[in-house]
Design an enzyme around this catalytic site. Structure first.
Site, mmCIF file in Angstrom:
data_model
loop_
_atom_site.group_PDB
_atom_site.id
_atom_site.type_symbol
_atom_site.label_atom_id
_atom_site.label_comp_id
_atom_site.label_asym_id
_atom_site.label_seq_id
_atom_site.Cartn_x
_atom_site.Cartn_y
_atom_site.Cartn_z
ATOM 1 N N ASP A 216 46.477 41.849 14.885
ATOM 2 C CA ASP A 216 47.676 41.548 15.673
ATOM 3 C C ASP A 216 47.950 40.052 15.540
ATOM 4 O O ASP A 216 47.277 39.367 14.763
ATOM 5 C CB ASP A 216 47.482 41.978 17.149
ATOM 6 C CG ASP A 216 48.791 42.445 17.778
ATOM 7 O OD1 ASP A 216 49.755 41.660 17.792
ATOM 8 O OD2 ASP A 216 48.854 43.594 18.252
ATOM 9 N N HIS A 277 53.846 41.991 14.503
ATOM 10 C CA HIS A 277 52.531 41.688 15.087
ATOM 11 C C HIS A 277 51.541 41.268 13.997
ATOM 12 O O HIS A 277 50.402 41.736 13.957
ATOM 13 C CB HIS A 277 51.997 42.892 15.864
ATOM 14 C CG HIS A 277 52.692 43.086 17.196
ATOM 15 N ND1 HIS A 277 52.600 42.171 18.214
ATOM 16 C CD2 HIS A 277 53.503 44.076 17.638
ATOM 17 C CE1 HIS A 277 53.316 42.605 19.248
ATOM 18 N NE2 HIS A 277 53.886 43.751 18.924
ATOM 19 N N GLU A 341 57.646 46.988 17.755
ATOM 20 C CA GLU A 341 58.118 45.662 18.168
ATOM 21 C C GLU A 341 58.322 44.727 16.968
ATOM 22 O O GLU A 341 57.622 43.732 16.818
ATOM 23 C CB GLU A 341 57.143 45.051 19.177
ATOM 24 C CG GLU A 341 57.065 45.884 20.435
ATOM 25 C CD GLU A 341 56.126 45.312 21.501
ATOM 26 O OE1 GLU A 341 56.514 45.353 22.679
ATOM 27 O OE2 GLU A 341 55.033 44.833 21.158
HETATM 28 C C1 ACM Z 1 52.960 48.783 22.045
HETATM 29 O O1 ACM Z 1 52.567 48.825 23.219
HETATM 30 N N1 ACM Z 1 53.592 47.713 21.604
HETATM 31 C C2 ACM Z 1 52.757 49.888 21.121
#
Ligand code: ACM
Ligand code: ZN
Length: 765
Positions: A216, A277, A341
Site C-alpha cells: 500500500d 495505493h 480508490e
Molecule cells: C478499501 O477499503 N479501500 C477497499
C-alpha cells in the site's frame, strides 16, 4: 480506516453496518432446526459442549470417553493424514500433557481419522465420541482437519494423567465456502510470529482464508528478488518525529507462513495493490509513475494521487514480473490486485496515458482503469490464477470471471452479481469500525447474502478486513476478537442468527476466554472499547478527574503526569483518579501485567476561565455536541482526532461564545483552538473575533483576524488563534465569534455541503 475516510456528515457509509436482522423466514427455520437438533440428546449434557462455530447437527449423550496415555491414534497413511494426526497429537500434548501413541494393534481406545467418501461436502466431517473411542470421518482431508479442530474444543484446559471428553455425534459442514479475514500489514507491520498466532486462532474457529494486504502507500512488505528497492526503499518510512518505521517479509518467511496456514486448513490470498495505493512502490521506482518525480513512502493515511502510469508499458512489465514471483510463493488459485480508490488526476494530464486512451478508443479515464484491470486479468489467467479485486474494478467494465470483493455496500454487490461475477461480501464487516457501531452481536446477526437472494450461488462468502491505520500488533487483537468468533459462527451456521442462538453463542464464548487467556490473546470487549478515558474538571473546579470506563474485566490503568510514557509500574487506578496540577497526562490499560493499548494523552492547562459560565449563541450540532458547553473551558486540549471527545462541532451556523469571568479581571491573552481535518469535512473558520465587555451589553473588539483554510490539505491539524493584550486591560465578559468556512469548494469530495467548524478550548490568561 482512512483508506476510505468516513467524512463527518456523509450519510452513505459502508462501514456503518445495518444491524438489523432482515431474514425473517430464515429465523423461523433456525428455531425449528434448533428444536430438532436438541430433541435427540440430553440438554444438560449439551451445555458442556461449547464448540464455536456451533456444529450444524449435534447430539450429546451422558457419559464420557477417557483420554489417557493408553489412547492411540490412527490416520490415513498419506502425507496430509500423518500431518493432521501429528497436529492433533501436538495439541493434546501441549494442552493436556498426554502423549498419544501410534496405533498398533487392537481396536479399542483409539482416535481414528478416516476418509469416507459417503460424506458429502468439501469441508464436511462427522465426529463421533463413544465410551470406546473417537472417530472423525470426512470425504476430504479438509473435513478431517475441521473435525480435529472440533475435537480440540472438547478438551479440557488442564494437564492431567487422564481427561474426559463428552459423548457426541456431530455432523457438520459450513454454509459458506469463503470465510475470510484480511490483515493490512502496510499501514502497520506485523511480524511473522503475530501472523502465525492469528492463523492458529482463525483455524481454531474454522475461518479458511487469510487475505494478506501486502502492499500500500505506507509500505511494501513482500520481498521481490527482481526489484530489491521495493523492500530496501518501499518497506520503510520516516515518521513525522524522525523515527524510521517499517519491515517486510522475506520470501523464505512467506513460504513458511503459507505452509503454516496450509497445515491449518487456511488458504492465503496475497494482495498486491494496483494501480492505486502504490506510493511505496513508486517511492522505490519513480519511473513507474506518470510524473516520474521522486516520492516518499507515505506517513499519512488517505487516498493519494500518484499511481502507476498505465500509458507506459514498463508498468506492465514490472507488475507481471512481480506477479511471477508472487504466484510461486502462494499456491492459492486467487491473486488479489486491489483496484480500489484510484484517483485519475495523474492519468488525466499524462501524455502517454492520454495517448493510450485515444489509441484504444476509450471514452475516459474509467476506461483506462478497466483497460488496466483487464490486462492484468488476462495475465493472471495465463498463469492459471483468478483475479480478485475490490468493487471499483467494475468501473468501466470487468470480465465476469473476476471475483469482486464488495466493500462499498449492497448496490455494488448487486452490480457485480448482475454482471455475472462471483462476490465476497466485506462491506458490513470492516473491523476498523468503532465497536459502538459494529459490535459482536451485529457481526453475529449479519447475513452476508441477505441482499443477494436472487444470486445466492454467486456469493462465495464474506470477509472481515482489519485495516491498520489505527491498529498494530499491540492492539489489533482487541479489534479482532471476539468479533471474529461471531463472524466465524455466522458464516458457518447461516440461518441461526436469532436472539436465542446469539445468547447461546455468548454462553459458549465465555467458556473460550480461559483458553484465549492461556494463549495470551489480547481480546477486546464484545460491544465496546476495552476502556474509554475521559478527563473532566472536578466539582471544585480546582483540578481534574481522570476516569476510566471499562468494557472488559481485569483491566488496570497506569498513568503519568509528567509527560513520560506509562508502564505497568506507573501509579495505577481502577475507575478514577484526581489530577491536581496542569500538565501532560498519559494513561494506558494493562491486563495481566501487559499493555493492552497505546497510552492516551491529555494536555491539561490552568487558565482564568476554567469552569466559568459560558453562553453559546448557536448550539453545537449532533453528534459533535456530546461534550458539554463546559468543554470549551475545561482546560483539556483536544488532539487532531475529531472523534476524540474534546471537540464541539457546528455546521450551518457560526460559533459565538460569551464567557462571564464573574468580576472585572486582568486579561493578558486570549486563545481559541480550532480543528482542520478536510477529509472529515472540518475546515478552519474564515474569521475569528475576540471582544470584551464590562456589562455584557457594550463590546470592544480586541482582535478581528482572517484565517485561510486549505481544503486540499489532507493532514489534520489544530490552529490556535492567539491574541496578546499589550496593556493587560480588565474585563468581565469575553466573547468569541468564529465565522464558518461555508460550503465545501469544488475541489473537495463533499462539494456544496457545509463544512463543519470545530472548537475545543478557549484559554484566557
Ligand atoms: C478499501 O477499503 N479501500 C477497499
Ligand atoms: Zn501516465
Amino acid at each position: 480506516m482512512l483508506a476510505c475516510p468516513t467524512p463527518v456528515g456523509v450519510t452513505f457509509n459502508p462501514r456503518a453496518a445495518d444491524p438489523l436482522f432482515k431474514n425473517f423466514h430464515r429465523a423461523i427455520r433456525a428455531v425449528l432446526a434448533l428444536g430438532l437438533m436438541l430433541g435427540a440428546s440430553s440438554v444438560l449434557a449439551a451445555s458442556v459442549v461449547t464448540i464455536i462455530p456451533k456444529p450444524q447437527q449435534m447430539s450429546v449423550s451422558d457419559g464420557h470417553f477417557v483420554l489417557d496415555a493408553r489412547t492411540r491414534i490412527r490416520a490415513p497413511h498419506d502425507k496430509r493424514g500423518i500431518e493432521i494426526a501429528n497436529f492433533l497429537r501436538a495439541q493434546i500434548l501441549q494442552q493436556n500433557g498426554i502423549r498419544l501413541r501410534d496405533s498398533a494393534t487392537g481396536d479399542d481406545h483409539r482416535i481414528v481419522l478416516q476418509i469416507d467418501p459417503a460424506i458429502t461436502g468439501d469441508e464436511a466431517y462427522r465426529l463421533q465420541i463413544t465410551t470406546q473411542g473417537i472417530r472423525i470421518t470426512a470425504a476430504q482431508d479438509r473435513g478431517l482437519f475441521w473435525g480435529v479442530q472440533s475435537l480440540r474444543q472438547l478438551l479440557p484446559l488442564k494437564s492431567a494423567a487422564q481427561v474426559e471428553l463428552p459423548l457426541v455425534d456431530i455432523h457438520d459442514q459450513p454454509a459458506f465456502g469463503y470465510r475470510g479475514t484480511m490483515l493490512d500489514v502496510s499501514r502497520h507491520f506485523y511480524p511473522v510470529a503475530f501472523v502465525k498466532k492469528q492463523l492458529d486462532l482463525l483455524s481454531y474457529y474454522k475461518i479458511n482464508t487469510f487475505h494478506w494486504h501486502l502492499t500500500d502507500d505506507q509500505g511494501w512488505r513482500i520481498e521481490i528478488k527482481k526489484y530489491p528497492r521495493l523492500t530496501q526503499v518501499g518497506a520503510w518510512r520516516t515518521e513525522a518525529d524522525g523515527r524510521r518505521y517499517g519491515g517486510f517479509y522475506t520470501q523464505a518467511q512467506i513460504r513458511d507462513v503459507v505452509d503454516y496456514a496450509r497445515q491449518r486448513n487456511i488458504m492465503i490470498i496475497p494482495e498486491i495493490e494496483m494501480p492505486g495505493h502504490s506510493t511505496a512502490a513508486l517511492a522505490a521506482y519513480p519511473e513507474l509513475s506518470c510524473t516520474r518525480q521522486p516520492l516518499k513512502v507515505s506517513t499519512t493515511w488517505g487516498v493519494l494521487k500518484d499511481i502507476y502510469c498505465v500509458g507506459d508499458d514498463s508498468t506492465f512489465t514490472f507488475l507481471q514480473n512481480v506477479i511471477d514471483e508472487v504466484i510461486v510463493l502462494f499456491p492459492s488459485p486467487y491473486v488479489h490486485i486491489g483496484g480500489d480508490e484510484v484517483p485519475k488526476d495523474r492519468w488525466k494530464v499524462c501524455a502517454s496515458c492520454q495517448a493510450l486512451m485515444h489509441a484504444q478508443g476509450l471514452k475516459d479515464e474509467e476506461g483506462l482503469q478497466s483497460y488496466f484491470i483487464k490486462r492484468m486479468h488476462r495475465y493472471l489467467e495465463s498463469r492459471g490464477k483468478t483475479l480478485i479485486g475490490w468493487d471499483e474494478i467494475l468501473e468501466g467494465g470487468a470480465d465476469k470471471t473476476a471475483v469482486i470483493e464488495v466493500w462499498r455496500g449492497d448496490a455494488e454487490g448487486n452490480k457485480a452479481l448482475a454482471n455475472g461475477n462471483r462476490i465476497i461480501n466485506a462491506s458490513p464487516y470492516y473491523l476498523d469500525t468503532a465497536m459502538a457501531k459494529l459490535g459482536t452481536a451485529t457481526m453475529y446477526r449479519l447475513d452476508p447474502a441477505a441482499s443477494f437472494a436472487a444470486h445466492r450461488d454467486q456469493v462465495l462468502g464474506a470477509e472481515a478486513p482489519l485495516w491498520s491505520e489505527y491498529a498494530d500488533p499491540l492492539n489489533a487483537e482487541t479489534r479482532l476478537y471476539p468479533r471474529l468468533q461471531a463472524f466465524a459462527e455466522s458464516l458457518w451456521t447461516a440461518g441461526q442468527r436469532d436472539d436465542a442462538n446469539y445468547a447461546d453463542f455468548q454462553r459458549r464464548l465465555q467458556a473460550h476466554y480461559p483458553q484465549l487467556d492461556k494463549l495470551r490473546v489480547a481480546y477486546g470487549a464484545a460491544e465496546s472499547n476495552v476502556v474509554d478515558y475521559t478527563v473532566a474538571l472536578n466539582a471544585q473546579r480546582n483540578g481534574w478527574q481522570l476516569r476510566a470506563r471499562h468494557g472488559l474485566d481485569g483491566i488496570s490503568n497506569h498513568y503519568t503526569v509528567n509527560g513520560g510514557e506509562p508502564d505497568a509500574r506507573s501509579p495505577g487506578f481502577l475507575d478514577s483518579v484526581d489530577i491536581r496540577r496542569p500538565g501532560i497526562v498519559k494513561v494506558a490499560p494493562y491486563r495481566d501485567g501487559r499493555a493492552y493499548d497505546h497510552p492516551q494523552t491529555f494536555t491539561l492547562i490552568g487558565q482564568l476561565a476554567l469552569g466559568k459560565p459560558i453562553r453559546l449563541g448557536a448550539p453545537p450540532k449532533a453528534p459533535y455536541n456530546v461534550a458539554t458547553d463546559q468543554a470549551l473551558l475545561d482546560g483539556v486540549l483536544g488532539g487532531t482526532d475529531a472523534e476524540g471527545g474534546a471537540w464541539l462541532g457546528w455546521q450551518g451556523t457560526d460559533m459565538d461564545a460569551t464567557i462571564d469571568l464573574g468580576q472585572p479581571t486582568s486579561i493578558h491573552s486570549i486563545d481559541a483552538r480550532f480543528l482542520q481535518d478536510s477529509e472529515s469535512w472540518i475546515l478552519l473558520p474564515k474569521r475569528v473575533l475576540f471582544s470584551v465587555s464590562d456589562d455584557g451589553q457594550h463590546w470592544t473588539t480586541w482582535h478581528d483576524g482572517k484565517l485561510t483554510a486549505d481544503p486540499e490539505d489532507i493532514h489534520a491539524s489544530v490552529r490556535t488563534v492567539h491574541f496578546a493584550n499589550p496593556r493587560s486591560a480588565k474585563a468581565r465578559y469575553v466573547r468569541i465569534d468564529a465565522v464558518r468556512y461555508g460550503a465545501l469548494p469544488p475541489q473537495h469530495p463533499g462539494v456544496g455541503h457545509e463544512a463543519w467548524l470545530f472548537a475545543d478550548e478557549i484559554l484566557i490568561h
